[in-house]
Design a protein around this motif. Structure first.
Motif, mmCIF file in Angstrom:
data_model
loop_
_atom_site.group_PDB
_atom_site.id
_atom_site.type_symbol
_atom_site.label_atom_id
_atom_site.label_comp_id
_atom_site.label_asym_id
_atom_site.label_seq_id
_atom_site.Cartn_x
_atom_site.Cartn_y
_atom_site.Cartn_z
ATOM 1 N N PHE A 12 62.449 15.523 -35.660
ATOM 2 C CA PHE A 12 61.141 14.491 -35.856
ATOM 3 C C PHE A 12 60.950 13.875 -34.340
ATOM 4 N N TYR A 57 63.804 10.457 -44.165
ATOM 5 C CA TYR A 57 64.568 11.419 -44.069
ATOM 6 C C TYR A 57 64.987 12.092 -45.529
ATOM 7 N N SER A 59 63.193 12.216 -48.151
ATOM 8 C CA SER A 59 61.868 12.952 -48.603
ATOM 9 C C SER A 59 61.689 14.226 -47.955
ATOM 10 N N GLU A 60 62.368 14.185 -46.715
ATOM 11 C CA GLU A 60 62.226 15.514 -45.843
ATOM 12 C C GLU A 60 63.259 16.582 -46.081
ATOM 13 N N ARG A 133 61.461 19.766 -49.262
ATOM 14 C CA ARG A 133 60.474 18.374 -48.969
ATOM 15 C C ARG A 133 59.989 17.895 -50.268
#
Length: 586
Positions: A12, A57, A59-60, A133
């Protein structure tokens, strides 16, 4: 706060991570010129930002991500702080397997067909090997429910179970589906209408009672009813009773627009100078679903523009509309001065929300000031009348999925039109074929910027070698919506007195990068090119003229107020061109 930095972030960007936290930095320009308030360092907010980054992070799919203690660089005398967030991302969780199960109540009902069940994997984004995700999981859940809602199951539910295997960085997803009963559309009731009949509203529906329930049909019906132009709002609501009926009643709630409206406005542009308009509209004036409009406008380019039109939204088919118009128009362009009186009939067929076609027939009498024409084609000047008839059809198609309307940020626009003077019901003085196409593309360009691209081309083909093409039908180039390094219609052939003559071949285009500056203020850099040629099918690439420039945009509810300054490239020395207008150039 003068700087916020991140280290160790590979998946990211620093910009994306900055958007996840509260802390932000400002520089001197932002504080002094843009008046952006400086952010004061807070230890409490800093610790909250650490938790925000960890949750982002996770959640990803990076469940093993970690953050070390933020590093602070403090300049006590200057009261400045820089923060660096050291990040250890680790490996993401990936989907190991996906299983779909139909719950017992659905199986016993026996009403979920195999072909519907087989469509579910195609709508999922979290498939084997994909990075897990949270957002994708929620999107898959919504996609499954939408699929079932659109297949006759308005009561459908979809739940999931996750099994994590941290050592292998893997996750197994099990979907549990309850379809509920297969249903059909029931009775339809309309509320809130007065001058628009319920029958007209029923005729616009994209479904009929007794058909298999499809949530998309509700949305399409709502959009179609609203698009007729008689309502301030339209809502369609399915009555999903707790008893789970297999017949779903539909309630349509509308609020009609005022029957009589008046709109007016004034403005100024570098080409039109002072301009003003008034628009009078009467809805439901005869047999309900009809609209009549009187439009009047004044500007330097159109000293007289009167148009009386009547519109019928549905004729022959629900997607076909008809408009009849009478008009009086005077055009005072740099190259000609004409008065036009006539009428037209237009049929439009909408094939989808973005794609339409139309066919028009126009009959008009034109009074032309021939003082400029004599400078154009002396060999035929004796055959040119200053008063002539034009009677002709126009056929066109348009595809437009660009959004939003006034300042597109994405999508395409394609328009193709063919004008055929001479294929007449009433005799036309001149006979020729005019074809032109307009192509546009809008999309992201970097962070926060939009790239708009345009290409326009056309030609006019006289069907007899000695046929004269009226000046108001020719192509012209140059101006605020064309090649901006030149004034209006200045590109192309010129008469002995320097006035534009227009031509039978056109090629022009451009590219523009639009970017935000501050709040409603934006900027643009652009490159335009183009020219007009007298002959048909005659395009000389070495004669194409180029210009570039800069612009400012201020967003308003009716479109951006635009200020452009442009100058030619690789040509004779010319003064800067300034353009003031409303709306994007393309």
């Amino acid at each position: 706060m003068t700087a916020v930095k991140f280290t160790g972030n590979r998946r990211f960007s620093s910009g994306e991570l900055s958007r996840q936290i509260t802390t932000y930095s400002t520089n001197g320009f932002q504080r002094s010129i843009l008046r952006k308030e400086a952010f004061r360092f807070s230890e409490e907010i800093l610790q909250s930002d650490v938790q925000r980054l960890l949750r982002f992070y996770q959640s990803e799919g990076f469940l093993n991500a970690g953050l070390a203690e933020p590093q602070l660089k403090i300049d006590q005398p200057a009261e400045k702080v820089e923060i660096t967030f050291p990040i250890s991302e680790g490996e993401p969780q990936r989907v190991d397997s996906v299983e779909i199960r139909v719950s017992a109540d659905s199986a016993s009902a026996g009403n979920l067909p195999r072909e519907t069940l087989e469509k579910i994997p195609a709508v999922l984004t979290l498939t084997q090997g994909a990075r897990f995700r949270d957002e994708s999981l929620r999107a898959d859940q919504a996609a499954i429910i939408d699929l079932l809602n659109n297949s006759g199951y308005p009561y459908a539910k979809a739940d999931y179970e996750l099994v994590l295997r941290r050592p292998e960085n893997a996750v197994r997803i099990t979907w549990s589906i309850q379809s509920g009963p297969r249903s059909v559309f029931g009775n339809v009731t309309v509320k809130g209408n007065s001058y628009i009949s319920g029958k007209f509203i029923h005729d616009q529906l994209r479904f009929k009672p007794g058909q298999t329930y499809d949530a998309r049909a509700l949305q399409k019906s709502q959009e179609h009813i609203y698009s007729q132009g008689f309502f301030q709002f339209v809502t369609l609501k399915a009555d999903l009773a707790e008893t789970r009926s297999d017949s779903i009643p539909i309630e349509i709630q509308v609020k009609e627009a005022p029957r009589f409206t008046t709109r007016f406005g004034v403005g100024y542009g570098d080409e039109e100078k002072f301009r003003g308009f008034i628009n009078l509209r009467w809805l439901g004036y005869w047999l309900g679903a009809r609209r009549i409009t009187l439009f009047a406008k004044y500007s330097a380019l159109e000293p007289v523009n009167l148009n009386l039109s009547t519109y019928r939204p549905t004729i022959l088919t629900p997607n076909t509309s008809m408009m009849l118009s009478l008009f009086v128009l005077r055009q005072n362009e740099p190259g000609y001065d004409v008065q036009r009186i006539g009428g037209s009939i237009n049929l439009e067929q909408r094939f989808s929300n973005d794609f339409s076609g139309h066919i028009s027939y126009i009959l008009e009498k034109v009074n032309n000031d021939t003082s400029d024409i004599s400078l154009t084609t002396r060999t035929i000047e004796d055959s040119i009348d200053n008063l002539y008839n034009k009677s002709y059809p126009v056929i066109g198609i348009e595809f437009n999925n660009s959004r939003p309307f006034f300042s597109p940020r994405q999508g395409y626009y394609v328009a193709l039109n063919v004008s055929l003077p001479g294929f007449e019901i009433i005799k036309s003085t001149y006979q020729f074929t005019k074809i032109w196409i307009d192509l546009r593309r809008y999309g992201k360009f970097g962070v926060g910027s939009i790239l708009a691209i345009r290409l326009k081309s056309g030609f006019i083909f006289p069907r007899n070698t000695d046929d004269f093409v009226p000046v108001e039908e020719r192509f012209y180039s140059g101006g605020s919506n064309s090649v901006r390094g030149w004034g209006r219609s200045e590109l192309g052939p010129l008469g002995q007195d320097g006035k534009p003559l227009g031509g039978n071949s056109l090629l022009e285009g451009g590219a523009e990068v639009r970017f935000p500056i501050w709040k409603i203020l934006g900027g643009a850099v652009f490159l335009d090119f183009g020219n007009v040629w007298e002959r048909t099918f005659f395009y000389r690439l070495d004669e194409i003229r180029y210009s570039n420039g800069l612009g400012l945009r201020m967003e308003t509810p009716v479109g951006p107020i635009r200020l452009d300054v442009a100058w030619p490239i690789d040509t004779e020395k010319r003064p800067l061109q300034f353009h003031i207008s409303v709306g994007q150039a393309f």
